[in-house]
Design a protein around this motif. Structure first.
Motif, PDB file in Angstrom:
ATOM      1  N   LEU A  24     -63.270  42.812 -20.567  1.00 24.66           N
ATOM      2  CA  LEU A  24     -63.185  43.409 -21.896  1.00 24.66           C
ATOM      3  C   LEU A  24     -62.649  42.357 -22.861  1.00 24.66           C
ATOM      4  O   LEU A  24     -61.571  41.799 -22.648  1.00 24.66           O
ATOM      5  N   VAL A  25     -63.409  42.104 -23.931  1.00 24.76           N
ATOM      6  CA  VAL A  25     -63.054  41.082 -24.909  1.00 24.76           C
ATOM      7  C   VAL A  25     -62.783  41.740 -26.254  1.00 24.76           C
ATOM      8  O   VAL A  25     -63.599  42.528 -26.743  1.00 24.76           O
ATOM      9  N   ARG A  26     -61.622  41.456 -26.828  1.00 20.84           N
ATOM     10  CA  ARG A  26     -61.350  41.848 -28.213  1.00 20.84           C
ATOM     11  C   ARG A  26     -61.983  40.775 -29.099  1.00 20.84           C
ATOM     12  O   ARG A  26     -61.528  39.633 -29.137  1.00 20.84           O
ATOM     13  N   MET A  27     -63.080  41.123 -29.776  1.00 19.53           N
ATOM     14  CA  MET A  27     -63.807  40.159 -30.576  1.00 19.53           C
ATOM     15  C   MET A  27     -62.985  39.748 -31.799  1.00 19.53           C
ATOM     16  O   MET A  27     -62.366  40.583 -32.456  1.00 19.53           O
ATOM     17  N   GLY A  62     -63.712  35.733 -28.771  1.00 23.52           N
ATOM     18  CA  GLY A  62     -62.561  36.630 -28.853  1.00 23.52           C
ATOM     19  C   GLY A  62     -61.558  36.353 -27.753  1.00 23.52           C
ATOM     20  O   GLY A  62     -61.557  35.278 -27.144  1.00 23.52           O
ATOM     21  N   ASP A  63     -60.737  37.349 -27.492  1.00 25.29           N
ATOM     22  CA  ASP A  63     -59.667  37.236 -26.499  1.00 25.29           C
ATOM     23  C   ASP A  63     -59.882  38.249 -25.374  1.00 25.29           C
ATOM     24  O   ASP A  63     -60.205  39.418 -25.641  1.00 25.29           O
ATOM     25  N   ARG A  84     -58.953  32.817 -24.336  1.00 26.23           N
ATOM     26  CA  ARG A  84     -59.916  32.796 -25.441  1.00 26.23           C
ATOM     27  C   ARG A  84     -61.289  32.428 -24.879  1.00 26.23           C
ATOM     28  O   ARG A  84     -61.431  31.445 -24.146  1.00 26.23           O
ATOM     29  N   VAL A  85     -62.298  33.211 -25.237  1.00 25.14           N
ATOM     30  CA  VAL A  85     -63.625  33.038 -24.651  1.00 25.14           C
ATOM     31  C   VAL A  85     -64.708  33.175 -25.715  1.00 25.14           C
ATOM     32  O   VAL A  85     -64.518  33.808 -26.758  1.00 25.14           O
ATOM     33  N   PRO A 131     -64.865  29.374 -21.539  1.00 24.57           N
ATOM     34  CA  PRO A 131     -63.581  29.171 -22.212  1.00 24.57           C
ATOM     35  C   PRO A 131     -63.763  28.456 -23.545  1.00 24.57           C
ATOM     36  O   PRO A 131     -64.633  27.593 -23.692  1.00 24.57           O
ATOM     37  N   VAL A 132     -62.937  28.811 -24.507  1.00 23.19           N
ATOM     38  CA  VAL A 132     -62.967  28.166 -25.820  1.00 23.19           C
ATOM     39  C   VAL A 132     -62.051  26.941 -25.788  1.00 23.19           C
ATOM     40  O   VAL A 132     -60.883  27.049 -25.383  1.00 23.19           O
TER      41      VAL A 132
END
Length: 358
Positions: free
Chosen positions: A30-33, A66-67, A83-84, A126-127
């Motif tokens: 699950l990513v928080r954009m 996002g995260d 962060r992705v 990964p960012v």
């Protein structure tokens, strides 16, 4: 959470819907954009001129970052707080593109214009630490396409000439990345006012595309032509004339202005040129990882034009279609939690109109 959904049978073409935050399943994250960016691909989707299927009601957008906030059972590559960035084709992990990889964010799978997204962990990268969320959101489509153009076929050697046609997001990324590889970079543009900014990014020469730019490229290369032409504008015949014998045209664009196709190509001229034509679109997760490593080593930042808030998505689309943007147009998301509303709302502005140009 709020999401922008493509609904073509509505007046606006898109609605904002509020839904429960999803829960990741096995192998999912699950990513928080935090940010999403726009590209010419969004223009084609909005015009109904995209070559891949588009599911009505799908969440729009294919580029975002996002995260990580939660992981499902068996997901071990990422942890909350990482962060992705999301890959455009979640199933395209490596190797050549095939029909089995065709599922895409924002067309047949829910995309990035949403406050939360659930995706397979294999579809994330990964960012790099030196990039912001907005910069990371500018990578998945345009920058990965540029990387594929430069490395997925005939790899460019230091000192060879690379031509980028136009000054869109892919072309700007080509300029930056080809300069890193030690190439002699030539850019075509119809706006001489952009020349200094293009040189600042790494271009060695800027050529007016309104003239005989293939002849100019040959003049700049002592008659040899370019080792690689990254054709984003769809002018395939001109790109073939600009390429060297044994060179390559990485064919990204298939439209010229408002025409569905470019001028016909003389097959005799194509044969005599001895040029390889390689159509391509985006790239695999493996190529995305290669790109991020290169950006991290050299500290390179993608070119951003403007950032808009989540509620200003209509203005972001308008800016993109205006043709005035230099770099990526990005939509950034609120960082705090917001209460849900019970009703849907039409997208502010006519999406079909907003996406009619670029």
């Amino acid at each position: 959470m709020r999401s922008y959904h493509l609904v073509p049978d509505t007046a606006a073409g898109m609605v904002v819907r509020r839904r429960p935050v999803p829960v990741p399943g096995a192998g999912e994250v699950l990513v928080r954009m935090r940010a999403a960016s726009l590209g010419f691909r969004d223009v084609l989707v909005g015009e109904g001129d995209y070559p891949l299927p588009v599911s009505p009601g799908v969440v729009a957008g294919c580029e975002g970052a996002g995260d990580v906030v939660d992981v499902g059972a068996g997901a071990a590559r990422f942890k909350p707080g990482d962060r992705v960035a999301l890959t455009v084709f979640p199933d395209w992990l490596d190797g050549p593109f095939d029909v089995e990889h065709a599922a895409q964010l924002g067309t047949t799978r829910d995309g990035t214009l949403t406050e939360y997204a659930v995706v397979p962990e294999s579809a994330l990268v990964p960012v790099p630490d030196h990039l912001s969320h907005a910069e990371a959101a500018a990578l998945p489509l345009t920058a990965v396409t540029a990387w594929n153009a430069l490395t997925g076929g005939r790899r460019v050697l230091p000192g060879e000439t690379v031509v980028a046609t136009g000054t869109g997001g892919v072309a700007l990324a080509v300029v930056q990345l080809a300069a890193l590889a030690g190439a002699h970079v030539v850019v075509t543009t119809g706006d001489p006012g952009k020349a200094e900014r293009l040189r600042a990014l790494g271009a060695h020469a800027v050529v007016d595309r309104r003239g005989d730019w293939p002849a100019e490229v040959r003049t700049l290369t002592a008659g040899r032509g370019a080792a690689l032409v990254v054709d984003v504008a769809g002018a395939l015949g001109e790109s073939v004339r600009a390429a060297a014998i044994g060179g390559e045209v990485a064919y990204v664009g298939y439209r010229v202005a408002d025409a569905p196709t470019g001028p016909p190509v003389d097959v005799r001229a194509l044969f005599d040129a001895g040029v390889r034509i390689r159509p391509l679109a985006v790239g695999s997760r493996a190529q995305f990882l290669e790109l991020t490593r290169a950006l991290a080593v050299h500290g390179v930042h993608p070119v951003l034009d403007r950032e808009f808030a989540f509620d200003e998505a209509a203005e972001a689309y308008a800016r993109h279609r205006s043709g005035q943007a230099f770099g990526k147009v990005v939509v950034t998301f609120p960082t705090g939690d917001r209460p849900a509303s019970a009703s849907d709302a039409e997208f502010p502005g006519n999406l079909s109109r907003e996406l009619a140009g670029h």
